[in-house]
Design a protein around this motif. Structure first.
Motif, PDB file in Angstrom:
ATOM      1  N   ILE A 184       4.124  -2.979  -8.835  1.00 13.15           N
ATOM      2  CA  ILE A 184       4.193  -2.992  -7.374  1.00 13.15           C
ATOM      3  C   ILE A 184       4.558  -1.612  -6.828  1.00 13.15           C
ATOM      4  CG2 ILE A 184       5.431  -3.972  -5.407  1.00 13.15           C
ATOM      5  CD1 ILE A 184       5.588  -6.597  -7.050  1.00 13.15           C
ATOM      6  N   ALA A 185       5.518  -0.949  -7.480  1.00 10.49           N
ATOM      7  CA  ALA A 185       5.934   0.381  -7.022  1.00 10.49           C
ATOM      8  C   ALA A 185       4.793   1.386  -7.140  1.00 10.49           C
ATOM      9  CB  ALA A 185       7.143   0.857  -7.810  1.00 10.49           C
ATOM     10  N   THR A 186       4.005   1.284  -8.195  1.00  8.29           N
ATOM     11  CA  THR A 186       2.866   2.190  -8.369  1.00  8.29           C
ATOM     12  C   THR A 186       1.852   2.000  -7.247  1.00  8.29           C
ATOM     13  OG1 THR A 186       3.172   2.164 -10.767  1.00  8.29           O
ATOM     14  CG2 THR A 186       1.051   2.934  -9.954  1.00  8.29           C
ATOM     15  N   ILE A 187       1.559   0.761  -6.929  1.00  6.62           N
ATOM     16  CA  ILE A 187       0.598   0.487  -5.855  1.00  6.62           C
ATOM     17  C   ILE A 187       1.124   0.987  -4.510  1.00  6.62           C
ATOM     18  CG2 ILE A 187      -0.490  -1.353  -4.510  1.00  6.62           C
ATOM     19  CD1 ILE A 187      -0.893  -2.877  -7.097  1.00  6.62           C
ATOM     20  N   ILE A 188       2.380   0.687  -4.204  1.00  3.61           N
ATOM     21  CA  ILE A 188       2.940   1.093  -2.916  1.00  3.61           C
ATOM     22  C   ILE A 188       2.996   2.612  -2.798  1.00  3.61           C
ATOM     23  CG2 ILE A 188       5.060   1.080  -1.531  1.00  3.61           C
ATOM     24  CD1 ILE A 188       5.491  -1.804  -2.511  1.00  3.61           C
ATOM     25  N   LEU A 229       1.054   7.839  -0.759  1.00  6.53           N
ATOM     26  CA  LEU A 229       0.632   9.207  -1.061  1.00  6.53           C
ATOM     27  C   LEU A 229      -0.838   9.459  -0.736  1.00  6.53           C
ATOM     28  CD1 LEU A 229       2.472   9.899  -4.443  1.00  6.53           C
ATOM     29  CD2 LEU A 229       3.017  10.812  -2.191  1.00  6.53           C
ATOM     30  N   SER A 230      -1.657   8.424  -0.842  1.00 11.34           N
ATOM     31  CA  SER A 230      -3.082   8.615  -0.566  1.00 11.34           C
ATOM     32  C   SER A 230      -3.368   8.847   0.913  1.00 11.34           C
ATOM     33  CB  SER A 230      -3.893   7.427  -1.075  1.00 11.34           C
ATOM     34  OG  SER A 230      -3.599   6.279  -0.329  1.00 11.34           O
ATOM     35  N   GLN A 231      -2.394   8.593   1.768  1.00  7.71           N
ATOM     36  CA  GLN A 231      -2.556   8.886   3.185  1.00  7.71           C
ATOM     37  C   GLN A 231      -2.493  10.384   3.471  1.00  7.71           C
ATOM     38  OE1 GLN A 231      -3.286   6.420   5.453  1.00  7.71           O
ATOM     39  NE2 GLN A 231      -3.397   5.227   3.563  1.00  7.71           N
ATOM     40  N   PHE A 232      -1.832  11.133   2.585  1.00  4.13           N
ATOM     41  CA  PHE A 232      -1.601  12.557   2.823  1.00  4.13           C
ATOM     42  C   PHE A 232      -2.240  13.467   1.789  1.00  4.13           C
ATOM     43  CE2 PHE A 232       2.133  10.082   4.156  1.00  4.13           C
ATOM     44  CZ  PHE A 232       2.022  10.261   5.524  1.00  4.13           C
ATOM     45  N   LEU A 233      -2.534  12.952   0.608  1.00  7.08           N
ATOM     46  CA  LEU A 233      -3.036  13.761  -0.496  1.00  7.08           C
ATOM     47  C   LEU A 233      -4.405  13.271  -0.947  1.00  7.08           C
ATOM     48  CD1 LEU A 233       0.270  13.950  -2.570  1.00  7.08           C
ATOM     49  CD2 LEU A 233      -0.711  15.749  -1.161  1.00  7.08           C
ATOM     50  N   PRO A 234      -5.127  14.086  -1.734  1.00 15.02           N
ATOM     51  CA  PRO A 234      -6.436  13.655  -2.243  1.00 15.02           C
ATOM     52  C   PRO A 234      -6.326  12.558  -3.299  1.00 15.02           C
ATOM     53  CG  PRO A 234      -6.136  16.039  -2.470  1.00 15.02           C
ATOM     54  CD  PRO A 234      -4.846  15.474  -2.020  1.00 15.02           C
TER      55      PRO A 234
END
Length: 118
Positions: free
Chosen positions: A9-13, A18-23
């Motif tokens: 769950i922590a990996t998904i969250i 992070l995918s909102q700001f990074l590639p």
């Protein structure tokens, strides 16, 4: 078992944040950091982040592709040796993302072992 679910769950969250700001490689950072904070054992170090990111990318790519009737996925699947099957392309996308996350998680675990030795 509880650590596996927490890491999943922590990996998904963390990957979503992070995918909102990074590639695209932000999934590797998510898997790396979760393997540092939620230590797993043996094969679970690779398998749990692999499954988390593969599931995330499969669901996300299916959602994006279904909104345009798989037009782009059909065209890209025709370029690759997938016989124009967009579902195989979505599965391949998940596997590639999962492999990247799994390798990053193994690296995170090895860094943790190296830090704890000293």
């Amino acid at each position: 078992m509880k650590k596996n679910i927490i890491n999943f769950i922590a990996t998904i969250i963390l990957a979503l944040i992070l995918s909102q700001f990074l590639p695209w490689w932000s999934i590797m950072l998510a898997a790396f950091f979760t393997s540092l904070f939620f230590s797993l054992k043996r094969g679970a170090v690779f398998l749990i982040p692999f499954l988390a990111i593969a599931l995330l990318w499969i669901i996300h790519s299916f959602w994006l592709s279904s909104s345009n009737d798989f037009i782009l996925a059909n065209k890209i699947a025709a370029l690759l040796p997938l016989n124009g099957n967009p579902y195989l392309l979505i599965l391949l996308t998940g596997v590639i993302g999962g492999l990247a996350a799994g390798v990053a998680a193994i690296f995170g675990k090895q860094c943790l072992v190296l830090i704890k030795k000293d």
